[in-house]
Design a protein around this motif. Structure first.
Motif, PDB file in Angstrom:
ATOM      1  N   MET A  53      37.440  45.294  41.823  1.00 37.02           N
ATOM      2  CA  MET A  53      38.730  45.211  42.498  1.00 37.02           C
ATOM      3  C   MET A  53      39.250  46.616  42.756  1.00 37.02           C
ATOM      4  O   MET A  53      39.464  47.380  41.823  1.00 37.02           O
ATOM      5  CB  MET A  53      39.736  44.452  41.643  1.00 37.02           C
ATOM      6  N   GLU A  56      45.235  48.502  44.086  1.00 38.66           N
ATOM      7  CA  GLU A  56      46.220  48.054  45.069  1.00 38.66           C
ATOM      8  C   GLU A  56      47.614  48.352  44.541  1.00 38.66           C
ATOM      9  O   GLU A  56      47.839  48.370  43.338  1.00 38.66           O
ATOM     10  CB  GLU A  56      46.106  46.540  45.293  1.00 38.66           C
ATOM     11  N   GLY A  72      44.265  46.805  39.610  1.00 38.37           N
ATOM     12  CA  GLY A  72      42.920  47.110  40.061  1.00 38.37           C
ATOM     13  C   GLY A  72      42.131  47.884  39.028  1.00 38.37           C
ATOM     14  O   GLY A  72      42.657  48.337  38.016  1.00 38.37           O
TER      15      GLY A  72
END
Length: 176
Positions: A53, A56, A72
């Motif tokens: 991920m 963000e 993230g």
């Protein structure tokens, strides 16, 4: 029933007792399950394939103020810089449980640097005013003022205790 090691003893839908033994790889991407029922052994392996991920930033707007939530992979390594960019003072207190600290304490120390560290007991039973009092005592001993930043490192119990303490100490201090 599931033990701390991931083993489970249960009855299937026919009432037959079986043992399930779960093994996770060190990166938690591969799980092996063995189910034993008398002389029969079933075994399965699952490889978890998930993308990393990316970091963000989610902007949260409320009636009283706006703030960013960072999520993230790799966010912990950036924590010190993010705190500086957010304008927090250098009076920082990291609060965690013993179990979480054992697993992640060194990474948190590298990321945050010169903070003070406060450990609280693990588990729902530690959600008490006595535990909150331990946090207050540490903040008072360090002369924490209203500009102090309290950083919760852990799950639900840590978040609940630290959130309550941050909201009520001197009518509120910054919480991360």
């Amino acid at each position: 029933y599931r033990s701390a090691h991931g083993n489970r003893t249960a009855r299937n839908r026919f009432g037959i007792l079986f043992d399930e033994i779960l093994h996770a790889s060190s990166d938690n991407r591969e799980v092996t399950s063995q189910i034993r029922n008398q002389d029969i052994l079933w075994s399965s392996r699952v490889v978890l394939s998930y993308p990393r991920m990316k970091a963000e930033v989610i902007r949260v707007s409320t009636m009283s103020r706006n703030y960013d939530v960072h999520v993230g992979e790799g966010i912990l390594r950036q924590l010190g810089r993010l705190l500086d960019e957010a304008g927090t003072t250098t009076q920082r207190f990291v609060i965690s449980s013993q179990t979480v600290w054992q697993a992640h304490g060194q990474s948190v120390k590298r990321a945050v640097g010169g903070a003070e560290y406060i450990l609280i007991p693990d588990g729902e039973r530690s959600k008490t005013t006595q535990t909150v009092g331990r946090v207050y005592d540490a903040l008072i001993r360090s002369a924490a003022d209203r500009a102090a930043t309290v950083i919760a490192v852990g799950g639900g119990v840590v978040g609940d205790i630290v959130g309550f303490a941050a909201a009520t100490y001197l009518r509120g201090v910054q919480l991360v």
